[in-house]
Scaffold this active site. Structure first.
Site, mmCIF file in Angstrom:
data_model
loop_
_atom_site.group_PDB
_atom_site.id
_atom_site.type_symbol
_atom_site.label_atom_id
_atom_site.label_comp_id
_atom_site.label_asym_id
_atom_site.label_seq_id
_atom_site.Cartn_x
_atom_site.Cartn_y
_atom_site.Cartn_z
ATOM 1 N N ASN A 1 40.780 -23.253 -41.604
ATOM 2 C CA ASN A 1 42.224 -23.637 -40.927
ATOM 3 C C ASN A 1 42.193 -24.209 -39.662
ATOM 4 O O ASN A 1 43.250 -24.496 -39.226
ATOM 5 C CB ASN A 1 42.973 -22.301 -40.909
ATOM 6 C CG ASN A 1 42.760 -21.402 -39.991
ATOM 7 O OD1 ASN A 1 41.480 -21.527 -39.262
ATOM 8 N ND2 ASN A 1 43.162 -20.202 -39.849
ATOM 9 N N ARG B 1 36.691 -14.585 -60.456
ATOM 10 C CA ARG B 1 37.209 -15.732 -61.321
ATOM 11 C C ARG B 1 36.316 -16.490 -61.748
ATOM 12 O O ARG B 1 36.295 -16.986 -62.884
ATOM 13 C CB ARG B 1 38.302 -16.225 -60.582
ATOM 14 C CG ARG B 1 39.364 -17.156 -61.628
ATOM 15 C CD ARG B 1 40.522 -17.429 -60.778
ATOM 16 N NE ARG B 1 40.326 -18.769 -60.041
ATOM 17 C CZ ARG B 1 40.392 -18.747 -58.828
ATOM 18 N NH1 ARG B 1 40.985 -17.735 -58.085
ATOM 19 N NH2 ARG B 1 40.309 -19.936 -57.905
ATOM 20 N N THR C 1 39.728 -21.960 -34.904
ATOM 21 C CA THR C 1 38.511 -21.868 -34.016
ATOM 22 C C THR C 1 37.645 -23.137 -34.342
ATOM 23 O O THR C 1 36.759 -23.321 -33.495
ATOM 24 C CB THR C 1 38.021 -20.713 -33.832
ATOM 25 O OG1 THR C 1 37.488 -20.225 -35.213
ATOM 26 C CG2 THR C 1 39.114 -19.571 -33.329
ATOM 27 N N ARG D 1 32.040 -16.696 -24.820
ATOM 28 C CA ARG D 1 30.954 -16.261 -25.089
ATOM 29 C C ARG D 1 30.032 -16.149 -24.182
ATOM 30 O O ARG D 1 29.787 -17.395 -23.517
ATOM 31 C CB ARG D 1 30.308 -16.161 -26.650
ATOM 32 C CG ARG D 1 31.300 -15.339 -27.546
ATOM 33 C CD ARG D 1 30.661 -15.505 -28.810
ATOM 34 N NE ARG D 1 30.968 -16.743 -29.482
ATOM 35 C CZ ARG D 1 30.719 -16.878 -30.741
ATOM 36 N NH1 ARG D 1 30.367 -16.060 -31.717
ATOM 37 N NH2 ARG D 1 31.166 -18.003 -31.291
ATOM 38 N N ALA E 1 30.049 -12.404 -44.434
ATOM 39 C CA ALA E 1 29.674 -12.402 -43.146
ATOM 40 C C ALA E 1 30.420 -11.091 -42.294
ATOM 41 O O ALA E 1 31.328 -11.286 -42.158
ATOM 42 C CB ALA E 1 29.934 -13.621 -42.307
ATOM 43 N N TYR F 1 38.605 -7.038 -34.722
ATOM 44 C CA TYR F 1 37.525 -7.710 -35.274
ATOM 45 C C TYR F 1 36.886 -6.791 -35.957
ATOM 46 O O TYR F 1 36.465 -6.918 -37.128
ATOM 47 C CB TYR F 1 36.678 -8.305 -34.011
ATOM 48 C CG TYR F 1 35.657 -9.183 -34.697
ATOM 49 C CD1 TYR F 1 35.812 -10.236 -35.371
ATOM 50 C CD2 TYR F 1 34.291 -8.791 -34.373
ATOM 51 C CE1 TYR F 1 34.929 -11.008 -35.728
ATOM 52 C CE2 TYR F 1 33.268 -9.538 -34.647
ATOM 53 C CZ TYR F 1 33.552 -10.831 -35.431
ATOM 54 O OH TYR F 1 32.399 -11.568 -35.925
ATOM 55 N N LEU G 1 32.692 -16.887 -44.282
ATOM 56 C CA LEU G 1 32.256 -16.704 -42.856
ATOM 57 C C LEU G 1 33.550 -17.097 -42.089
ATOM 58 O O LEU G 1 33.654 -17.533 -40.954
ATOM 59 C CB LEU G 1 31.483 -17.896 -42.354
ATOM 60 C CG LEU G 1 29.795 -17.762 -42.720
ATOM 61 C CD1 LEU G 1 29.424 -17.763 -43.881
ATOM 62 C CD2 LEU G 1 28.904 -18.847 -42.081
ATOM 63 N N THR H 1 24.359 -14.817 -32.104
ATOM 64 C CA THR H 1 23.909 -16.121 -32.532
ATOM 65 C C THR H 1 24.190 -17.193 -31.604
ATOM 66 O O THR H 1 25.325 -17.147 -31.147
ATOM 67 C CB THR H 1 24.358 -16.367 -33.996
ATOM 68 O OG1 THR H 1 23.799 -15.138 -34.699
ATOM 69 C CG2 THR H 1 23.484 -17.754 -34.544
HETATM 70 N N1 UDP Z 1 29.222 -11.670 -20.629
HETATM 71 C C1 UDP Z 1 29.194 -11.733 -19.074
HETATM 72 N N2 UDP Z 1 29.756 -13.135 -18.653
HETATM 73 C C2 UDP Z 1 30.438 -14.083 -19.539
HETATM 74 C C3 UDP Z 1 30.687 -13.691 -20.718
HETATM 75 C C4 UDP Z 1 30.084 -12.419 -21.348
HETATM 76 O O1 UDP Z 1 28.612 -11.075 -18.586
HETATM 77 O O2 UDP Z 1 30.870 -14.925 -18.919
HETATM 78 C C5 UDP Z 1 28.696 -10.462 -21.217
HETATM 79 C C6 UDP Z 1 29.608 -9.375 -22.164
HETATM 80 O O3 UDP Z 1 30.442 -8.424 -21.224
HETATM 81 C C7 UDP Z 1 28.739 -8.910 -23.166
HETATM 82 C C8 UDP Z 1 27.578 -9.730 -23.323
HETATM 83 O O4 UDP Z 1 27.735 -10.792 -22.059
HETATM 84 O O5 UDP Z 1 28.140 -7.732 -22.539
HETATM 85 C C9 UDP Z 1 27.725 -10.759 -24.582
HETATM 86 O O6 UDP Z 1 29.158 -11.156 -24.644
HETATM 87 P P1 UDP Z 1 29.645 -12.128 -25.657
HETATM 88 O O7 UDP Z 1 31.166 -12.317 -25.692
HETATM 89 O O8 UDP Z 1 28.841 -13.251 -25.734
HETATM 90 O O9 UDP Z 1 29.622 -11.153 -27.237
HETATM 91 P P2 UDP Z 1 29.575 -9.805 -27.456
HETATM 92 O O10 UDP Z 1 28.263 -9.485 -27.937
HETATM 93 O O11 UDP Z 1 30.127 -8.792 -26.512
HETATM 94 O O12 UDP Z 1 30.487 -9.879 -28.712
#
Ligand code: UDP
Length: 323
Positions: A40, A114, A43, A194, A122, A153, A81, A183
């Protein structure tokens, strides 16, 4: 392993996302006859599948799988996914995230039922929540806050796993569940929040690394090609119980910042920002099952993977990183 994707008709739900688009490419390389990416575009982005459009069997369909999956004719494999996956994305769209994991997954399972296709869900290391067992084995039930900001989530994926098992037990659908750990690689969105795109962008811009909390929380980062390889092996196996797929090399976030600095040859100081609520303190997959059942383990080192990822971010943003 015999390549059973040869000539296959495959639905990739979330096919214009980071993982989905890499999976579509792999399926094209492995000779799938028909690959339909459904997304969609909340993201995901069409840019991710631009090159795939040259592949004769590839088709993109813009649709929200919570409303139904447009599909005529036969299907051999359904990969589900579809979901926002970064904490800031799902925090922005908690209801959509719960819906895609519940109604969306049910629509995907119905498609498999089906057509007689094999279905792969995932799932995620987030089903373990803030884990009290370390490293995480598949038989650990997890430590999830059901009402916290990450719950949309975590619980959506936990429900998706339960639904997948129910369709297997009660309706005889052939199912697989992969629990995906952190990943990274080309095509992550620069602004998805992330840690990998955040630190890479900061390194390329010569900005400070924003470390949340004291930076002693840990993660284990798997390069995307390894992850896709694990997912494909699982789909082609007979394993219906969940399987962790991730890289067991564990780093603190502070160590990860140093690894990005070394790979990018840049980045400034470490600056600390508040720790998000319920951020898991530790995470590392136990991959004994994947090794034993799928003959899978990661092959790409963090150094090589970061090199590829940084090269891609540099190319895409063409020098100074665009906001
Ligand atoms: N994190 C961080 N600085 C950032 C973004 C994330 O220190 O700018 C930390 C976050 O608090 C977590 C880890 O990096 O402990 C991984 O975060 P991410 O959002 O990549 O994925 P998560 O494993 O938490 O889903």
């Amino acid at each position: 392993m015999a390549n059973r994707f040869d000539g296959a008709r495959v639905a990739v739900l979330g096919g214009a996302g980071f993982l989905g688009s890499h999976l579509c490419e792999r399926l094209a390389q492995e000779g799938a006859a028909e690959i339909v990416a459904v997304d969609n575009l909340i993201t995901g982005t069409l840019r991710n599948v631009e090159e795939l459009r040259a592949h004769k069997g590839f088709r993109f369909v813009q649709a929200d799988i919570t409303e139904g999956i447009p599909w005529d004719g036969p299907c051999d494999f359904v990969f589900n996914l579809a979901s926002p996956a970064s904490p800031i994305d799902y925090a922005k769209r908690p209801v959509e995230t719960l819906r895609v994991g519940s109604q969306g997954t049910e629509n995907a399972l119905r498609l498999a039922e089906r057509t007689g296709a094999t279905f792969l869900q995932a799932s995620t290391s987030e089903v373990y929540g803030d884990p009290l067992v370390h490293p995480q084995t598949e038989d650990y039930w997890g430590n999830v806050n059901p009402i916290g900001p990450r719950s949309c989530y975590d619980e959506s994926k936990r429900y998706a796993e339960a639904l997948t098992m129910a369709y297997r037990r009660a309706r005889g659908v052939k199912t697989r569940i992969v629990r995906i750990f952190n990943t990274y690689g080309p095509r992550m969105r620069l602004d998805d929040g992330r840690v990998v795109p955040a630190f890479v962008a900061q390194a390329l811009r010569g900005e400070d690394f924003t470390v949340f909390g004291d930076g002693r929380q840990t993660r284990s980062f798997c390069y995307v090609s390894d992850l896709i390889d694990g997912i494909c092996r699982l789909m082609l196996s007979d394993e219906s119980d969940p399987v962790n797929v991730g890289n067991p090399r564990e780093l603190t976030i502070l160590e990860f910042a140093e690894a990005v600095r070394a790979a990018a040859g840049g980045g400034g100081r470490i600056v600390h920002r508040p720790m998000p609520k319920d951020d898991p303190k530790q995470r590392r997959p136990d991959i004994s099952r994947a090794k034993r059942l799928l003959g899978w383990e990661p092959r790409v080192s963090l150094e090589e993977g970061l090199k590829e990822t940084i090269a891609w971010f540099r190319r895409v943003v063409g020098g100074p990183v665009a906001p």
